[in-house]
Design a protein around this motif. Sequence first.
Motif, short mmCIF file in Angstrom:
data_model
loop_
_atom_site.label_atom_id
_atom_site.label_comp_id
_atom_site.label_asym_id
_atom_site.label_seq_id
_atom_site.Cartn_x
_atom_site.Cartn_y
_atom_site.Cartn_z
N ARG A 67 14.98 -17.74 64.15
CA ARG A 67 15.62 -16.45 63.91
C ARG A 67 14.62 -15.31 63.83
N GLY A 79 15.18 -12.34 66.86
CA GLY A 79 15.88 -12.60 68.11
C GLY A 79 14.95 -12.69 69.30
N ALA A 91 18.90 -8.70 70.93
CA ALA A 91 20.23 -9.29 70.90
C ALA A 91 21.03 -8.68 72.04
#
Length: 181
Positions: A67, A79, A91
């Motif tokens: 993450r 991301g 993202a």
Amino acid sequence: GIGTSSPTKLLQLNQSDSTSSAVHFTNSTTGATASDGLTVGIGADEQAQFWLAENNYMRFATNNSERMRINSSGNVGIGTAAPSSLLHLAANAPYITFEDKDNNQDWQLQATAWFALRDQTNNAERLRITSSGNVGIGTSAPGYRLDVGNGTSHNALRVNGNANSLINITASTTGNARLEF
């Protein structure tokens, strides 16, 4: 328990004085000195420590997926595994939310094919910059380099310096426009 006869967790390390208490992880590649590997613990001032001595990155994962990553230059990626700036978000349509709990107000920065500033509390977009460079205030589809309007009072642009200086450009629904000084 290490350093305690009554551990409160499955594994507890306790230092009997106020010096640091930590776990030090090393292997044959990192070396085995105090300035090698990874140290996790608390310092002499009771601050948390998560210290990677190697010239490498740190990864953080949830649900078996990476993450966040901090690279060896200190860049943080959320991301992305290759952060290219101090904070790099990746993202499909990344948002950054700012929540002011004292005033019950939420704002979002949104980036997709355009960039926007949203007032989430009032569910309204306040500013948009399109991929062509047009800036819209009060419109989500700016057609000009600067497109200002609010759709109700027809005040298109107002520059107000003080009580005696004002430039106001307005337009009505009938197509009449005026410029006031």
